[in-house]
Design a protein around this motif. Structure first.
Motif, PDB file in Angstrom:
ATOM      1  N   CYS A  92       0.834  -1.214   0.000  1.00  0.00           N
ATOM      2  CA  CYS A  92       0.000   0.000   0.000  1.00  0.00           C
ATOM      3  C   CYS A  92       0.859   1.249   0.000  1.00  0.00           C
ATOM      4  CB  CYS A  92      -0.949   0.000   1.194  1.00  0.00           C
ATOM      5  SG  CYS A  92      -2.297  -1.181   1.054  1.00  0.00           S
ATOM      6  N   LYS A  93       1.906   1.246   0.808  1.00  0.00           N
ATOM      7  CA  LYS A  93       2.804   2.400   0.881  1.00  0.00           C
ATOM      8  C   LYS A  93       3.477   2.639  -0.470  1.00  0.00           C
ATOM      9  CE  LYS A  93       6.660   4.260   3.569  1.00  0.00           C
ATOM     10  NZ  LYS A  93       7.887   4.368   2.846  1.00  0.00           N
ATOM     11  N   ALA A  94       4.006   1.581  -1.069  1.00  0.00           N
ATOM     12  CA  ALA A  94       4.704   1.718  -2.350  1.00  0.00           C
ATOM     13  C   ALA A  94       3.766   2.222  -3.453  1.00  0.00           C
ATOM     14  CB  ALA A  94       5.317   0.383  -2.754  1.00  0.00           C
ATOM     15  N   VAL A  95       2.588   1.639  -3.545  1.00  0.00           N
ATOM     16  CA  VAL A  95       1.632   2.044  -4.579  1.00  0.00           C
ATOM     17  C   VAL A  95       1.134   3.460  -4.316  1.00  0.00           C
ATOM     18  CG1 VAL A  95      -0.635   1.568  -5.572  1.00  0.00           C
ATOM     19  CG2 VAL A  95       0.955  -0.310  -5.160  1.00  0.00           C
ATOM     20  N   ALA A  96       0.824   3.772  -3.066  1.00  0.00           N
ATOM     21  CA  ALA A  96       0.332   5.109  -2.729  1.00  0.00           C
ATOM     22  C   ALA A  96       1.364   6.171  -3.084  1.00  0.00           C
ATOM     23  CB  ALA A  96      -0.014   5.190  -1.244  1.00  0.00           C
ATOM     24  N   GLU A  97       2.614   5.914  -2.767  1.00  0.00           N
ATOM     25  CA  GLU A  97       3.659   6.886  -3.090  1.00  0.00           C
ATOM     26  C   GLU A  97       3.799   7.043  -4.600  1.00  0.00           C
ATOM     27  OE1 GLU A  97       6.985   5.419  -0.803  1.00  0.00           O
ATOM     28  OE2 GLU A  97       6.372   6.596   0.959  1.00  0.00           O
ATOM     29  N   ASP A  98       3.700   5.950  -5.354  1.00  0.00           N
ATOM     30  CA  ASP A  98       3.757   6.031  -6.823  1.00  0.00           C
ATOM     31  C   ASP A  98       2.582   6.816  -7.399  1.00  0.00           C
ATOM     32  OD1 ASP A  98       6.104   4.584  -6.929  1.00  0.00           O
ATOM     33  OD2 ASP A  98       5.147   2.706  -7.577  1.00  0.00           O
ATOM     34  N   GLU A  99       1.415   6.665  -6.775  1.00  0.00           N
ATOM     35  CA  GLU A  99       0.190   7.298  -7.280  1.00  0.00           C
ATOM     36  C   GLU A  99      -0.056   8.689  -6.680  1.00  0.00           C
ATOM     37  OE1 GLU A  99      -1.874   5.935  -9.687  1.00  0.00           O
ATOM     38  OE2 GLU A  99      -0.234   4.494  -9.846  1.00  0.00           O
ATOM     39  N   GLY A 100       0.750   9.078  -5.707  1.00  0.00           N
ATOM     40  CA  GLY A 100       0.587  10.393  -5.081  1.00  0.00           C
ATOM     41  C   GLY A 100      -0.467  10.436  -3.986  1.00  0.00           C
ATOM     42  N   ASN A 101      -0.855   9.288  -3.461  1.00  0.00           N
ATOM     43  CA  ASN A 101      -1.823   9.251  -2.371  1.00  0.00           C
ATOM     44  C   ASN A 101      -1.085   9.350  -1.038  1.00  0.00           C
ATOM     45  OD1 ASN A 101      -3.083   7.265  -4.625  1.00  0.00           O
ATOM     46  ND2 ASN A 101      -4.667   8.429  -3.596  1.00  0.00           N
ATOM     47  N   ASP A 102      -1.714  10.011  -0.085  1.00  0.00           N
ATOM     48  CA  ASP A 102      -1.077  10.166   1.221  1.00  0.00           C
ATOM     49  C   ASP A 102      -1.828   9.448   2.340  1.00  0.00           C
ATOM     50  OD1 ASP A 102      -3.207  11.900   1.146  1.00  0.00           O
ATOM     51  OD2 ASP A 102      -2.057  13.693   1.654  1.00  0.00           O
ATOM     52  N   LEU A 103      -2.850   8.678   1.977  1.00  0.00           N
ATOM     53  CA  LEU A 103      -3.593   7.877   2.939  1.00  0.00           C
ATOM     54  C   LEU A 103      -4.168   6.675   2.215  1.00  0.00           C
ATOM     55  CD1 LEU A 103      -5.009   7.501   5.784  1.00  0.00           C
ATOM     56  CD2 LEU A 103      -6.961   8.683   4.757  1.00  0.00           C
ATOM     57  N   VAL A 104      -4.049   5.501   2.822  1.00  0.00           N
ATOM     58  CA  VAL A 104      -4.707   4.296   2.311  1.00  0.00           C
ATOM     59  C   VAL A 104      -5.374   3.615   3.497  1.00  0.00           C
ATOM     60  CG1 VAL A 104      -4.452   2.084   1.117  1.00  0.00           C
ATOM     61  CG2 VAL A 104      -2.942   3.991   0.528  1.00  0.00           C
TER      62      VAL A 104
END
Length: 134
Positions: A92-104
């Motif tokens: 989740c952290k890796a994908v969120a950082e790639d996609e620009g999300n700051d919360l999952v």
């Protein structure tokens, strides 16, 4: 004199904040017992959700639990669940950082998005887990 200086400072401070541009709403409200997989709800600006069950089913830990028919009370089950959650959080952290999300968070755990648009990262997190399963 000190009182008038403090009063003047308070007025200047108030005017400085009042003149500042309005700040966009940040943060979301989570349901009770929400599962946060990455980030912080209180100050996020681009939240995302994940169907944690779909992601879990793709982990080697889940497959081992199923294959061995482990009981929830067993030590092996608990170790595998912890390893699985760690894997899911890393994905989740890796994908969120790639996609620009700051919360999952787990799908359905946001009770008030406060005008922010939620994105669903389930497919991308599943892909990440499948690619990086060891």
């Amino acid at each position: 004199m000190i009182t008038s200086i403090r009063h003047g400072f308070a007025i200047v401070t108030f005017l400085a904040f009042a003149a500042a541009a309005p700040v966009a709403a940040q943060g979301v409200v989570l349901k009770n017992k929400a599962v946060v997989l990455f980030g912080e709800a209180s100050n996020c600006s681009k939240p995302a959700t994940v169907d944690i069950e779909k992601v879990a089913e793709k982990t080697p830990e889940y497959r081992e639990i199923q294959a061995q028919g482990l009981s929830e009370d067993s030590a092996r089950y608990k170790l595998l669940i912890n390893a699985m959650l760690k894997r899911i959080k890393e994905a989740c952290k890796a994908v969120a950082e790639d996609e620009g999300n700051d919360l999952v968070v787990r799908q359905g755990d946001i009770s008030n998005a406060k005008g922010l648009t939620e994105s669903d990262l389930t497919t991308k997190v599943v892909d990440y887990v499948e690619k990086n399963a060891k």
